[in-house]
Design an enzyme around this catalytic site. Structure first.
Site, short mmCIF file in Angstrom:
data_model
loop_
_atom_site.label_atom_id
_atom_site.label_comp_id
_atom_site.label_asym_id
_atom_site.label_seq_id
_atom_site.Cartn_x
_atom_site.Cartn_y
_atom_site.Cartn_z
N LYS A 1 -6.40 -59.52 -8.99
CA LYS A 1 -7.52 -59.40 -9.85
C LYS A 1 -7.68 -60.52 -10.76
O LYS A 1 -9.24 -60.80 -10.86
CB LYS A 1 -7.27 -58.15 -10.71
CG LYS A 1 -6.12 -58.10 -11.42
CD LYS A 1 -5.87 -56.83 -12.25
CE LYS A 1 -4.34 -56.99 -13.07
NZ LYS A 1 -3.25 -56.78 -11.94
N VAL B 1 4.89 -54.39 -5.20
CA VAL B 1 3.71 -53.76 -4.17
C VAL B 1 4.04 -54.37 -2.51
O VAL B 1 4.17 -53.61 -1.66
CB VAL B 1 2.57 -54.48 -4.65
CG1 VAL B 1 1.34 -54.20 -3.51
CG2 VAL B 1 2.12 -53.76 -6.00
N GLY C 1 1.21 -49.34 -9.80
CA GLY C 1 2.44 -48.71 -9.31
C GLY C 1 2.75 -49.24 -7.80
O GLY C 1 1.57 -49.49 -7.00
N VAL D 1 -8.42 -53.42 -8.28
CA VAL D 1 -8.99 -52.40 -9.23
C VAL D 1 -8.40 -51.26 -9.21
O VAL D 1 -8.97 -50.70 -7.95
CB VAL D 1 -10.66 -52.78 -9.30
CG1 VAL D 1 -10.98 -52.07 -10.45
CG2 VAL D 1 -10.93 -54.26 -9.70
N GLU E 1 5.12 -53.91 -19.68
CA GLU E 1 5.87 -54.79 -19.32
C GLU E 1 6.85 -55.41 -20.65
O GLU E 1 6.24 -55.10 -21.63
CB GLU E 1 5.22 -56.04 -18.67
CG GLU E 1 4.20 -55.60 -17.46
CD GLU E 1 5.32 -55.69 -16.25
OE1 GLU E 1 6.31 -56.29 -16.42
OE2 GLU E 1 4.87 -55.27 -15.37
N GLY F 1 -5.82 -49.63 -8.46
CA GLY F 1 -4.88 -49.16 -7.64
C GLY F 1 -5.35 -48.40 -6.51
O GLY F 1 -6.01 -48.87 -5.58
N GLU G 1 -9.53 -54.30 -2.37
CA GLU G 1 -9.52 -53.02 -2.94
C GLU G 1 -8.65 -52.79 -3.99
O GLU G 1 -8.56 -52.30 -4.96
CB GLU G 1 -9.52 -51.88 -1.81
CG GLU G 1 -9.54 -50.32 -2.37
CD GLU G 1 -10.92 -50.15 -2.86
OE1 GLU G 1 -11.18 -49.70 -4.10
OE2 GLU G 1 -12.05 -50.07 -2.08
N LYS H 1 -10.78 -56.99 -14.30
CA LYS H 1 -11.20 -56.00 -13.39
C LYS H 1 -12.53 -55.47 -13.75
O LYS H 1 -13.54 -55.28 -12.92
CB LYS H 1 -10.46 -54.51 -13.66
CG LYS H 1 -8.90 -54.69 -13.04
CD LYS H 1 -8.12 -53.34 -13.67
CE LYS H 1 -6.80 -53.74 -13.21
NZ LYS H 1 -5.75 -52.77 -13.72
N ASP I 1 -6.05 -57.47 -18.43
CA ASP I 1 -5.98 -57.04 -17.48
C ASP I 1 -7.44 -56.45 -17.13
O ASP I 1 -7.91 -56.40 -15.93
CB ASP I 1 -4.85 -56.22 -17.36
CG ASP I 1 -4.67 -55.36 -16.05
OD1 ASP I 1 -4.20 -55.68 -15.09
OD2 ASP I 1 -5.26 -54.01 -16.17
#
Length: 429
Positions: A106, A16, A305, A133, A191, A135, A130, A206, A202
């Protein structure tokens, strides 16, 4: 346009972070025009400084993240390193030293969001997230700003692309869980250690963030009921298809009917094929919001991504920079409602229960009696028997989760019940 650039410190330069740096460089003129001033990448904190990072001046790279966020000339700190520490300390330090913060973290926000918001308010700075949560999907800002005048009652969504890819493969090909997981891993969707995704950690983080914003109430990760999807089988999908459903791992945040409390939960569930979320395929995310005035809203798109997440980060960066130029801050934490978070036992929904039972007279009557004794009404029953064994599938009307749990415990004690093969909630009806 102001000529002095706004200086940005980037914490983390992985998938990222590298995309954030690339977009800042390649779209520099557009960003400057949209903000009203140029933005300049003033430093990049990494763990491995020797790694070659295309498009990034090596002179900007440092391993001393603390010194970077303490610099008095930094206007905005972008945190994309993830995890709890050192991210928490670095964000707090950045706010204390006069920088606003954009984060994609997150896990940290779900655990310590209230403390971070308090620090931002104390120092008169922005905290935007933003990208934490779903993407690239604009979700937090619509909940926090566009729907600020409305009353949100429910947020129902697919917020993890890895699990949706796996479940979609199981649904469309008949594959088992492990086979679908292996394909997700080979394609880079999962992963090497997929625990955070497939066990729902995860999605639960969120859900905590979404529930807090939607209901103006502090909801921590520990408040979210969490169940993973590793026990979902091909047989569950066959049963779902017979009901006109599919199976998704859902994050569900709800306001109680009386408005006095909220719940937040993550678990696999059957959902009717006619529901918009049922058609979300592959690694995509989608969130369904229900409110009093706006009605039903759907947010859909890539939920992970490098480039999609960086898009959300840059959107926050533009908003924060505009606030800096105008001498204002954006919306902070809204927790005025302070509603209690009810336990999972207070949730009311329908259930699909699959039992392995003895194939002999009276079994169905015994099972039905247990359901009745626990106040759970049966909608439909399907039974198949062979060679002294049978499977019994019961679909209930709406009932309290606590009542269903008591029913299942009692069923397990019956001599005629050899096992509870599957319990699946039915949502979205």
């Amino acid at each position: 346009m102001r000529t002095r650039p706004l200086k940005v410190a980037l914490l983390g330069c992985g998938v990222v972070g590298s995309e954030v740096a690339r977009i800042m460089t390649t779209h520099a003129d557009d960003l400057a025009a949209r903000i009203g001033a140029p933005v300049e990448l003033a430093g990049v904190a990494v763990r491995r400084p020797a790694k070659v990072r295309a498009g990034i001046d090596p002179a900007l790279v440092t391993t001393d993240a603390t010194a970077l966020v303490k610099r008095g000339d930094i206007d905005v700190v972008v945190e994309v390193i993830g995890g709890i520490e050192p991210a928490r300390t670095l964000i707090t330090t950045a706010l204390e030293h006069g920088a606003s913060v954009v984060s994609a973290n997150k896990a940290l926000l779900a655990q310590d969001g209230a403390a971070l918001h308090a620090a931002a308010e104390e120092h008169g700075k922005d905290l935007y997230y933003e990208a934490a949560v779903a993407g690239a999907i604009p979700l937090i800002r619509p909940l926090r700003e566009s729907l600020a005048g409305d009353k949100v009652n429910r947020v129902l969504g697919i917020v993890n692309g890895t699990t949706n890819f796996i479940l979609d493969k199981m649904d469309s090909t008949g594959a088992g869980y492990q086979e679908a997981l292996d394909e997700a891993t080979a394609l880079g969707y999962a992963e090497a250690d997929p625990t955070a995704d497939v066990e729902g950690f995860d999605a639960a983080a969120k859900a905590a963030i979404l529930a807090g914003i939607a209901f103006h109430t502090r909801v921590r990760l520990d408040d979210v009921h969490r169940e993973g999807m590793t026990e979902v089988t091909a047989a569950d999908f066959r049963s779902a298809k017979r009901m006109g459903c599919t199976i998704k791992l859902l994050a569900i945040c709800e306001r109680a009917e009386d408005g006095a409390s909220v719940t937040a939960r993550v678990h696999p569930a059957m959902i009717p094929l006619g529901h918009p979320l049922a058609s979300v395929r592959g690694a995509y995310n989608a969130v369904f919001v229900e409110s009093d005035a706006a009605g039903q809203l759907m947010f859909y798109g890539p939920g992970a991504g490098g480039a999609p997440t960086a898009s959300a980060v840059l959107g926050d960066l533009v908003a924060v920079c505009r606030n800096l130029l105008s001498g204002t801050t954006g919306p902070g934490e809204s927790a005025y409602a302070a509603l209690p978070v009810s336990p999972m036992g207070d949730v009311v929904t329908r259930y699909h229960i699959s039992l392995d039972v003895a194939d002999k007279p009276g079994v169905l009557a015994q099972v039905a009696t247990v359901f009745a004794e626990h106040g759970v009404s049966i909608d439909t029953v399907r039974q198949q028997g062979k060679d002294g064994e049978a499977s019994l599938v019961v679909v209930t009307h709406r009932a309290f989760d606590a009542s269903l749990s008591g029913t299942v415990e009692a069923l397990r004690k019956l001599d005629t019940v050899r096992g509870v093969a599957s319990i699946m909630r039915v949502e979205g009806e």
